[in-house]
Each structure stands twice: as C-alpha cells, then as structure tokens.
Design a protein around this motif. Structure first.
Motif, PDB file in Angstrom:
ATOM      1  N   ASN A  24      -3.965   2.853  28.675  1.00 42.06           N
ATOM      2  CA  ASN A  24      -3.268   1.758  28.150  1.00 42.06           C
ATOM      3  C   ASN A  24      -4.018   1.218  26.739  1.00 42.06           C
ATOM      4  O   ASN A  24      -3.357   0.797  25.984  1.00 42.06           O
ATOM      5  N   ALA A  25      -5.388   1.075  26.874  1.00 41.16           N
ATOM      6  CA  ALA A  25      -6.005   0.551  25.684  1.00 41.16           C
ATOM      7  C   ALA A  25      -5.965   1.556  24.464  1.00 41.16           C
ATOM      8  O   ALA A  25      -5.657   0.885  23.450  1.00 41.16           O
ATOM      9  N   VAL A  26      -6.164   2.847  24.764  1.00 40.56           N
ATOM     10  CA  VAL A  26      -6.470   3.601  23.525  1.00 40.56           C
ATOM     11  C   VAL A  26      -5.044   3.742  22.885  1.00 40.56           C
ATOM     12  O   VAL A  26      -4.811   3.827  21.496  1.00 40.56           O
ATOM     13  N   THR A  27      -3.857   4.126  23.688  1.00 35.38           N
ATOM     14  CA  THR A  27      -2.670   4.119  23.085  1.00 35.38           C
ATOM     15  C   THR A  27      -2.059   3.161  22.346  1.00 35.38           C
ATOM     16  O   THR A  27      -1.050   3.199  21.533  1.00 35.38           O
ATOM     17  N   ASN A  28      -2.966   2.079  22.192  1.00 35.37           N
ATOM     18  CA  ASN A  28      -2.500   0.861  21.331  1.00 35.37           C
ATOM     19  C   ASN A  28      -2.846   1.267  19.780  1.00 35.37           C
ATOM     20  O   ASN A  28      -2.318   0.706  18.717  1.00 35.37           O
ATOM     21  N   LEU A  29      -3.447   2.521  19.476  1.00 32.37           N
ATOM     22  CA  LEU A  29      -3.349   2.947  18.414  1.00 32.37           C
ATOM     23  C   LEU A  29      -2.127   3.219  17.599  1.00 32.37           C
ATOM     24  O   LEU A  29      -2.080   3.396  16.417  1.00 32.37           O
ATOM     25  N   SER A  30      -1.245   3.444  18.451  1.00 29.36           N
ATOM     26  CA  SER A  30       0.350   3.767  17.936  1.00 29.36           C
ATOM     27  C   SER A  30       0.736   2.616  16.970  1.00 29.36           C
ATOM     28  O   SER A  30       1.361   2.854  15.938  1.00 29.36           O
ATOM     29  N   PHE A  31       0.381   1.293  17.500  1.00 26.74           N
ATOM     30  CA  PHE A  31       0.920   0.305  16.369  1.00 26.74           C
ATOM     31  C   PHE A  31      -0.103   0.132  15.317  1.00 26.74           C
ATOM     32  O   PHE A  31       0.480  -0.035  14.288  1.00 26.74           O
ATOM     33  N   ILE A  32      -1.236   0.534  15.268  1.00 29.62           N
ATOM     34  CA  ILE A  32      -2.004   0.754  14.059  1.00 29.62           C
ATOM     35  C   ILE A  32      -1.488   1.864  13.132  1.00 29.62           C
ATOM     36  O   ILE A  32      -1.409   1.697  11.807  1.00 29.62           O
ATOM     37  N   ALA A  33      -1.199   3.034  13.839  1.00 27.59           N
ATOM     38  CA  ALA A  33      -0.637   4.092  12.928  1.00 27.59           C
ATOM     39  C   ALA A  33       0.529   3.537  12.506  1.00 27.59           C
ATOM     40  O   ALA A  33       0.924   3.932  11.226  1.00 27.59           O
ATOM     41  N   ALA A  34       1.617   2.813  13.115  1.00 25.36           N
ATOM     42  CA  ALA A  34       2.778   2.030  12.504  1.00 25.36           C
ATOM     43  C   ALA A  34       2.508   1.494  11.354  1.00 25.36           C
ATOM     44  O   ALA A  34       3.107   1.550  10.227  1.00 25.36           O
ATOM     45  N   ALA A  35       1.337   0.405  11.518  1.00 27.26           N
ATOM     46  CA  ALA A  35       0.985  -0.489  10.309  1.00 27.26           C
ATOM     47  C   ALA A  35       0.678   0.519   9.082  1.00 27.26           C
ATOM     48  O   ALA A  35       0.813  -0.093   7.938  1.00 27.26           O
ATOM     49  N   ILE A  36      -0.121   1.226   9.253  1.00 25.68           N
ATOM     50  CA  ILE A  36      -0.751   2.162   8.119  1.00 25.68           C
ATOM     51  C   ILE A  36       0.467   3.045   7.595  1.00 25.68           C
ATOM     52  O   ILE A  36       0.453   2.998   6.339  1.00 25.68           O
ATOM     53  N   TRP A  37       1.176   3.537   8.154  1.00 21.70           N
ATOM     54  CA  TRP A  37       2.586   4.088   7.732  1.00 21.70           C
ATOM     55  C   TRP A  37       3.213   3.117   6.944  1.00 21.70           C
ATOM     56  O   TRP A  37       3.710   3.572   5.694  1.00 21.70           O
ATOM     57  N   ALA A  38       3.653   2.033   7.313  1.00 20.78           N
ATOM     58  CA  ALA A  38       4.355   0.955   6.559  1.00 20.78           C
ATOM     59  C   ALA A  38       3.516   0.531   5.533  1.00 20.78           C
ATOM     60  O   ALA A  38       4.241   0.521   4.413  1.00 20.78           O
ATOM     61  N   TRP A  39       2.450   0.460   5.563  1.00 22.20           N
ATOM     62  CA  TRP A  39       1.440  -0.057   4.159  1.00 22.20           C
ATOM     63  C   TRP A  39       1.531   0.971   3.259  1.00 22.20           C
ATOM     64  O   TRP A  39       1.714   0.804   1.912  1.00 22.20           O
ATOM     65  N   VAL A  40       1.446   2.407   3.533  1.00 24.55           N
ATOM     66  CA  VAL A  40       1.454   3.556   2.629  1.00 24.55           C
ATOM     67  C   VAL A  40       2.866   3.460   1.922  1.00 24.55           C
ATOM     68  O   VAL A  40       3.163   3.672   0.656  1.00 24.55           O
ATOM     69  N   GLU A  41       3.783   3.229   2.749  1.00 14.77           N
ATOM     70  CA  GLU A  41       5.316   3.479   2.189  1.00 14.77           C
ATOM     71  C   GLU A  41       5.646   2.192   1.173  1.00 14.77           C
ATOM     72  O   GLU A  41       6.203   2.174   0.239  1.00 14.77           O
ATOM     73  N   ALA A  42       5.257   1.024   1.765  1.00 12.90           N
ATOM     74  CA  ALA A  42       5.526  -0.280   0.841  1.00 12.90           C
ATOM     75  C   ALA A  42       4.766  -0.233  -0.291  1.00 12.90           C
ATOM     76  O   ALA A  42       5.100  -0.825  -1.395  1.00 12.90           O
ATOM     77  N   ARG A  43       3.617   0.293  -0.313  1.00 10.27           N
ATOM     78  CA  ARG A  43       2.717   0.382  -1.643  1.00 10.27           C
ATOM     79  C   ARG A  43       3.294   1.446  -2.503  1.00 10.27           C
ATOM     80  O   ARG A  43       3.570   1.040  -3.686  1.00 10.27           O
ATOM     81  N   GLN A  44       3.930   2.739  -1.904  1.00 12.31           N
ATOM     82  CA  GLN A  44       4.446   3.554  -2.910  1.00 12.31           C
ATOM     83  C   GLN A  44       5.681   2.889  -3.379  1.00 12.31           C
ATOM     84  O   GLN A  44       5.996   3.366  -4.740  1.00 12.31           O
ATOM     85  N   ARG A  45       6.200   2.066  -2.717  1.00 14.96           N
ATOM     86  CA  ARG A  45       7.545   1.692  -3.333  1.00 14.96           C
ATOM     87  C   ARG A  45       7.568   0.071  -3.880  1.00 14.96           C
ATOM     88  O   ARG A  45       8.484  -0.675  -4.343  1.00 14.96           O
ATOM     89  N   ALA A  46       6.340  -0.266  -4.146  1.00 14.94           N
ATOM     90  CA  ALA A  46       6.040  -1.623  -4.650  1.00 14.94           C
ATOM     91  C   ALA A  46       6.644  -2.496  -4.418  1.00 14.94           C
ATOM     92  O   ALA A  46       7.362  -3.366  -4.792  1.00 14.94           O
ATOM     93  N   GLU A  47       6.844  -2.668  -2.722  1.00 13.54           N
ATOM     94  CA  GLU A  47       7.182  -3.813  -2.087  1.00 13.54           C
ATOM     95  C   GLU A  47       6.828  -5.210  -2.417  1.00 13.54           C
ATOM     96  O   GLU A  47       5.664  -5.577  -2.554  1.00 13.54           O
ATOM     97  N   PRO A  48       7.813  -6.069  -3.005  1.00 14.74           N
ATOM     98  CA  PRO A  48       7.605  -7.406  -3.730  1.00 14.74           C
ATOM     99  C   PRO A  48       7.615  -8.354  -2.676  1.00 14.74           C
ATOM    100  O   PRO A  48       7.073  -9.662  -3.058  1.00 14.74           O
ATOM    101  N   ASN A  49       8.115  -8.336  -1.591  1.00  9.58           N
ATOM    102  CA  ASN A  49       8.271  -9.458  -0.573  1.00  9.58           C
ATOM    103  C   ASN A  49       7.139  -9.572  -0.017  1.00  9.58           C
ATOM    104  O   ASN A  49       6.696  -8.894   1.176  1.00  9.58           O
ATOM    105  N   ARG A  50       6.441 -10.653  -0.018  1.00 11.78           N
ATOM    106  CA  ARG A  50       4.931 -11.009   0.702  1.00 11.78           C
ATOM    107  C   ARG A  50       5.212 -11.056   2.140  1.00 11.78           C
ATOM    108  O   ARG A  50       4.370 -10.697   3.272  1.00 11.78           O
ATOM    109  N   LEU A  51       6.497 -11.665   2.641  1.00 15.87           N
ATOM    110  CA  LEU A  51       6.826 -11.526   4.161  1.00 15.87           C
ATOM    111  C   LEU A  51       6.692 -10.242   4.833  1.00 15.87           C
ATOM    112  O   LEU A  51       6.463  -9.763   6.003  1.00 15.87           O
ATOM    113  N   VAL A  52       7.236  -9.044   3.854  1.00 18.46           N
ATOM    114  CA  VAL A  52       7.255  -7.681   4.501  1.00 18.46           C
ATOM    115  C   VAL A  52       5.843  -7.379   4.871  1.00 18.46           C
ATOM    116  O   VAL A  52       5.492  -6.651   5.808  1.00 18.46           O
TER     117      VAL A  52
END
Length: 234
Positions: A24-52
């Motif tokens: 249960n503890a280790v599988t929380n890495l899935s949320f970290i992976a989701a955040a990293i995936w989103a960070w990469v995508e947002a950076r590539q698309r030059a996301e302008p909205n700070r709330l995102v």
C-alpha cells in the motif's frame, strides 16, 4: 483528539510498524508518476495557467500524503492524505468547467465546490475512529467510499458535458471515469476480502487512481489545444 492515535483499517496492515503496509505504501508511486507525466506534458505544451501547475503539485502531494498515511497510520497523516486529494478535486472542477466545458464558474460555484470539499474532508477525518466494525450501526457497507461520491458526480458531469459537445477528448474523459469506478470498487472491497486475500485490494485503488489522476491531468492540459476544434463543432 489524539493526532498520533494509530489507525488500522486495511487488510495488509497487521501491526503498528512503519512498513506494516509495504505494498500500500509503495504503490503510491503511481501518483508521483502521474505528476511527472503531467509536468513533462505541460512543459512541452508551455502551459500558461498557474493553477494547472498547482494541480500537478497537488498530484505529487497526494502520493506523499498517502505514503505517510500507509506508513505512519495515524490521524495527522490521515489528514495529510485527504487534504491534497480534495483540494485537487475542488480545483480541478473549477478549471475543468472552463477548459472542458467553456463555462466560467463564478463566486457561487467556487463557494459550492469549497463547501463540498470542506464537508468531505470533515467526513474523511473520522476515518478509522471509531473502528468500522465497532460502529453502533454495524460496519459501513461501502467501507468509507461514499466520501468519494462528489468525485463520481464530477466525472458524470464532465462525461455528459464532453459527450454533448462532441469534445475531441470525450472518450478519454469517459475512460478516466470508468477507471475511477473500478478503482473505487477495489477500495470498497478491501475490508471484506481480507479472509480470502490477506493482501487486500487497496493497492489496486492506488495503482488505478494514479492512472486516473494521470489521465485527468493529461485531459486538462491537452484540452487547451482542443478548444478550437470544440468551437467548430458547437
């Protein structure tokens, strides 16, 4: 209220130790992976909205908070678990209404979403006390999963909204909603399946919900580029 009082409500936990719920503890890495995936995508698309970007940070915080809860397993770590979750849900609804539905939520909508978040956090803070099997009315048949009803409703609203608009991302929205229902089922079954599956099914809630958060963030980030297509269809 004793904020360090131990909480034991999952099949995998058999004692008070830090690593009593390793899966249960280790599988929380899935949320970290989701955040990293989103960070990469947002950076590539030059996301302008700070709330995102705040949402992406909250996705990371969900992984950290849930890790703390499944290792320390007490009241204060339980609060560290639920606060990022419901802040994420409330903020996502507000941004999603605008970016996916073209709706500008005003102060009333903000107040309603905030109220839902506060009520749900208040309910979640009581998780594990009293123990569900010691409650006067008997065990909760939903194992505490009813607290996620606002998220289910939000998925239904966004699914209908995007289908009506024939939004290019509508099937991804629907897929994320269905995945959330499957993950919620895994969370609900965890307590009642202990006898036949000592590991439980809560780890599936983490893995699938990490995928859900990854998908909804991708939807939000990519929706900015899809708005032109939506405008041409409406």
């Amino acid at each position: 209220m004793d904020w360090t009082a131990p909480i034991d409500i999952y099949c995998e936990r058999l004692g008070p130790g830090f690593w009593a719920e390793p899966i249960n503890a280790v599988t929380n890495l899935s949320f970290i992976a989701a955040a990293i995936w989103a960070w990469v995508e947002a950076r590539q698309r030059a996301e302008p909205n700070r709330l995102v970007w705040v949402l992406i940070a909250l996705a990371f915080a969900i992984g950290v908070g849930s890790f703390l809860f499944h290792t320390l397993a007490n009241r204060w770590s339980g609060l560290a678990d639920v606060l990022p979750i419901w802040t994420f849900v409330a903020l996502y609804i507000l941004i999603g209404l605008n970016r996916l539905g073209g709706i500008r939520p005003g102060r009333i909508a903000l107040g309603v979403v905030a109220l839902v978040g506060v009520i749900t956090i208040w309910r979640a803070m009581g998780e594990g006390s009293p123990p569900q099997d010691a409650a006067p009315s008997g065990p909760d048949p939903f194992n505490g999963s009813l607290q996620y009803l606002p998220a289910v409703i939000a998925f239904a609203v966004f699914s209908v909204l995007t289908q009506v608009q024939r939004h290019p991302l509508r099937w991804l929205v629907l897929g994320a909603g269905v995945t959330f229902l499957v993950s919620l089922t895994a969370r609900t079954l965890d307590r009642d399946i202990c006898a036949s599956l000592p590991l439980g099914t809560h780890f599936l809630w983490h893995l699938l919900n990490g995928l859900v958060i990854g998908l909804v963030l991708q939807i939000l980030i990519r929706a900015r580029d899809a708005r032109t297509d939506v405008a041409g269809r409406v």
